[in-house]
Design a protein around this motif. Structure first.
Motif, PDB file in Angstrom:
ATOM      1  N   LYS A  53      38.294  35.713  49.748  1.00  0.00           N
ATOM      2  CA  LYS A  53      38.784  36.841  50.575  1.00  0.00           C
ATOM      3  C   LYS A  53      40.317  36.672  51.057  1.00  0.00           C
ATOM      4  CE  LYS A  53      38.125  40.245  53.340  1.00  0.00           C
ATOM      5  NZ  LYS A  53      37.828  41.646  52.798  1.00  0.00           N
ATOM      6  N   GLU A 102      42.345  37.885  48.058  1.00  0.00           N
ATOM      7  CA  GLU A 102      42.211  39.184  47.807  1.00  0.00           C
ATOM      8  C   GLU A 102      43.265  39.771  48.960  1.00  0.00           C
ATOM      9  OE1 GLU A 102      39.290  43.096  48.743  1.00  0.00           O
ATOM     10  OE2 GLU A 102      38.597  40.959  48.821  1.00  0.00           O
ATOM     11  N   GLU A 110      32.880  36.865  43.340  1.00  0.00           N
ATOM     12  CA  GLU A 110      33.958  37.710  43.436  1.00  0.00           C
ATOM     13  C   GLU A 110      35.147  37.588  42.106  1.00  0.00           C
ATOM     14  OE1 GLU A 110      32.692  36.353  47.504  1.00  0.00           O
ATOM     15  OE2 GLU A 110      33.171  35.707  45.526  1.00  0.00           O
ATOM     16  N   SER A 117      36.002  40.947  40.384  1.00  0.00           N
ATOM     17  CA  SER A 117      36.622  41.838  41.196  1.00  0.00           C
ATOM     18  C   SER A 117      38.270  41.459  41.393  1.00  0.00           C
ATOM     19  CB  SER A 117      35.885  42.353  42.423  1.00  0.00           C
ATOM     20  OG  SER A 117      35.733  41.008  43.014  1.00  0.00           O
ATOM     21  N   LEU A 118      38.217  40.183  41.691  1.00  0.00           N
ATOM     22  CA  LEU A 118      39.682  39.607  41.911  1.00  0.00           C
ATOM     23  C   LEU A 118      40.527  39.432  40.637  1.00  0.00           C
ATOM     24  CD1 LEU A 118      38.912  36.429  44.121  1.00  0.00           C
ATOM     25  CD2 LEU A 118      40.218  38.342  44.788  1.00  0.00           C
ATOM     26  N   LEU A 142      41.887  42.998  40.451  1.00  0.00           N
ATOM     27  CA  LEU A 142      42.638  43.126  41.748  1.00  0.00           C
ATOM     28  C   LEU A 142      44.142  42.754  40.886  1.00  0.00           C
ATOM     29  CD1 LEU A 142      42.871  44.451  44.442  1.00  0.00           C
ATOM     30  CD2 LEU A 142      42.622  41.829  45.288  1.00  0.00           C
TER      31      LEU A 142
END
Length: 291
Positions: free
Chosen positions: A99, A102, A135, A138-139, A142
């Motif tokens: 988190k 991100e 995650e 998704s990271l 990103l």
């Protein structure tokens, strides 16, 4: 008790710091309700310093404290401090929670400074332990879209996609197509930029060429004028020029204008000088000056 702690913390009294979980609650209130961002950062710092490593609950609270602290620093336009501020509590990029990573990527992308996260994101994604995070995919996406592609790191992006086990074949092909499209857009922008620079250079050369031509024409005219003046000067009678020069010398250099006895003589010399000047430079022949 909580009201007393809140009042003490609003006054900034370090001795009244409560446990980390309560500091997190206070920091969130300061950020959202009171909009006191500096005080929120102080609460987050105090909470992170109180936490010890190891417990999962402590790790979650520490991550939440860092998230609140990042948002408070960004609100104060102190985004340049965010990464160093976070790393003082996690030491190395590989230990950053997903988190927090991100949020840092999104923040530096928003302020158009994605290069700040280039090495940090790469170190985190290469770490074998981090690949087990849910995650991770998704990271990676990103990092690909907000760091590598905006910086034109297309080869690194392709290597990252092909080496990512968290992506299936369809996802890899989708990302590779995206990379190919962004590469084409980048190339077109570079060509347009180069074409615009070439046009500017050509326009500048045209202007300089026109100015150079005008300057050359002007110098040619000045040279002709000087040559004509010099030829006219050499055709003047030598004695008349000598007389004019001598009279000018007497009036300007030798005579003292402050002396009363020199005034009549100066007046006569001035009259003689004017007549000599008119005789020398007049196209018509003048009679000689009378004594």
């Amino acid at each position: 008790m909580k009201g007393e702690l809140s009042a003490a913390m609003m006054k900034g009294e370090p001795a009244a710091w409560p446990p980390a979980a309560l500091l997190l609650e206070e920091a969130a209130d300061l950020l959202v309700l009171h909009r006191d961002f500096a005080a929120a950062v102080r609460r987050c710092e105090a909470g992170c310093e109180r936490l010890g490593a190891g417990a999962e609950s402590s790790a979650e609270v520490k991550c939440s404290l860092c998230v609140v602290g990042i948002q408070a620093l960004a609100e104060m336009n102190r985004w340049r401090e965010v990464l160093s501020w976070v790393l003082q509590y996690y030491q190395v990029p590989e230990h950053l929670p997903p988190k927090v990573l991100e949020l840092c990527i999104l923040l530096y992308s928003k302020v158009s400074e994605p290069q700040v996260m280039l090495e940090v994101g790469s170190s985190w994604l290469r770490d074998q332990t981090n690949k087990s995070h849910s995650e991770y995919g998704s990271l990676m996406e990103l990092y690909l879209l907000h760091v590598l592609l905006p910086l034109g790191r297309f080869e690194g992006a392709e290597e990252l996609v092909r080496g990512c086990d968290a992506l299936d074949n369809e996802q890899q092909q989708t990302f590779l197509r995206t990379i190919c499209e962004r590469r084409c857009q980048w190339t077109q922008q570079e060509e347009m930029h180069s074409g615009a620079e070439e046009q500017q250079d050509a326009a500048a050369e045209t202007v300089l060429g026109a100015l150079s031509q005008k300057l050359l024409t002007m110098l040619t005219l000045i040279r002709r004028a000087l040559r004509s003046m010099s030829s006219h000067f050499y055709t003047l009678p030598y004695k008349k020029m000598l007389l004019a020069t001598f009279l000018l010398y007497l009036v300007v250099v030798r005579l003292d204008p402050a002396s009363p006895t020199s005034l009549p003589f100066i007046y006569k010399l001035v009259q003689l000088f004017r007549q000599a000047w008119a005789s020398v430079f007049s196209p018509m022949h003048r009679p000689p000056i009378q004594n």
